[in-house]
Design a protein around this motif. Sequence first.
Motif, PDB file in Angstrom:
ATOM      1  N   HIS A 126      36.141  35.934  43.998  1.00  0.00           N
ATOM      2  CA  HIS A 126      36.760  37.042  44.740  1.00  0.00           C
ATOM      3  C   HIS A 126      37.956  36.573  45.561  1.00  0.00           C
ATOM      4  N   PHE A 176      36.064  37.827  39.600  1.00  0.00           N
ATOM      5  CA  PHE A 176      34.730  38.353  39.902  1.00  0.00           C
ATOM      6  C   PHE A 176      33.733  37.247  40.186  1.00  0.00           C
ATOM      7  N   GLN A 214      40.821  40.999  40.101  1.00  0.00           N
ATOM      8  CA  GLN A 214      40.420  40.025  41.105  1.00  0.00           C
ATOM      9  C   GLN A 214      39.254  39.223  40.543  1.00  0.00           C
ATOM     10  N   THR A 244      35.074  44.900  41.893  1.00  0.00           N
ATOM     11  CA  THR A 244      36.297  44.127  41.708  1.00  0.00           C
ATOM     12  C   THR A 244      37.499  45.020  41.974  1.00  0.00           C
ATOM     13  N   ARG A 246      35.821  48.581  37.435  1.00  0.00           N
ATOM     14  CA  ARG A 246      34.528  48.559  38.151  1.00  0.00           C
ATOM     15  C   ARG A 246      33.367  48.800  37.192  1.00  0.00           C
TER      16      ARG A 246
END
Length: 369
Positions: A285, A282, A280, A259, A253
């Motif tokens: 998403h 970014f 994940q 994320t 993060r």
Amino acid sequence: MSGPNTSYDPVQVAPLSAENVEAMIAEAFAAFAAATSVAELKQARIAHAGDRSPIALANREIGALPPQARKEAGARVGQARGRINTALKEREAELGAAELEQRLADERVDVTLPVELHPQGAVHPITALMQQMEDIFVAMGWEVAEGPEVEAEWLNFDALNFIPDHPARTMQDTFFVEPADGGIVLRTHTSPVQARALLTRDLPVYVVCPGKVYRSDEFDATHLPVFHQIEGLVVDKGITLAHLRGALDHFARAMFGDTRTRMRPNYFPFTEPSAEVDLQCFVCHGASVGDPDNPCRTCRSEGWIEWGGCGVVNPRVLQACGVDTDVYSGFAFGMGVDRTLMFRNNAEDMRDMIEGDVRFSRSLEGLAR
């Protein structure tokens, strides 16, 4: 014996007359006033106050006068020379001040103008990003550990549970320092710094290890033989995989904003269990997964991006470093700094990072901080 000279020819001493002396003074004043520079005034001084000037030559004639006339002529010439010298000094001060003022005006610099006299450099984005990563872990109470880039083979492999015939220990993957059987290599990861930390520091250990590493990789847009890693190591009582997950989520993060992370089972000699860390995407998403109408170039519509490796520290590694595995446990992780920079800033070619072009550093300046 002859007597004193009581008479003289006024024609031969005419330069000493009051009229002629005043004329000399007037000529000197006029020459000084006509001079427009210190250099011109110097020539006027030589002509009207020097050793061969009219007033100097007149002064030499005083000796030819009888005693009764010598005093009056001497006083007249002395006063004249004094007036000439005074006028010369005054004019010299005026011209000197005028020239100084003109020079200051000509050389004046307007410091309020936004002038860049020299091109400025920029902090390399890799350096800036590693400093930011260090700050994240220092804020969590960790320490920054460093070690040599030319490393002992035992610390680079044996202490980390690499078996003797592991493929990474071959010349196809590792740079050996001559002689090849000397047991010295260019470190292939920053994990030897973790081993050094366990050998030299008191427990518990919370360290992050950034640095340059070397591998016999291809030189292309996504691979470099010299790149940068950052690894973390925690060894303490009661450390579990959950602590690792929490640290990685916080790190992700801080690097990429909002994320998530996931772990996929994998194998590393120095951790057990081991996992790959995925981010994940970014950009999409995960929304691009199964949606052919909205593909994502960043994650190739897979929804996740591989970031690095991690796991619980293998007990054999702890034992090699003299740690009691019945009391202590730990976790470790490692990520590529160069790859992280590519993810964060959409850098397409890793070769740009080592070309030394300041335009590349300036284009990412501020983004990697």
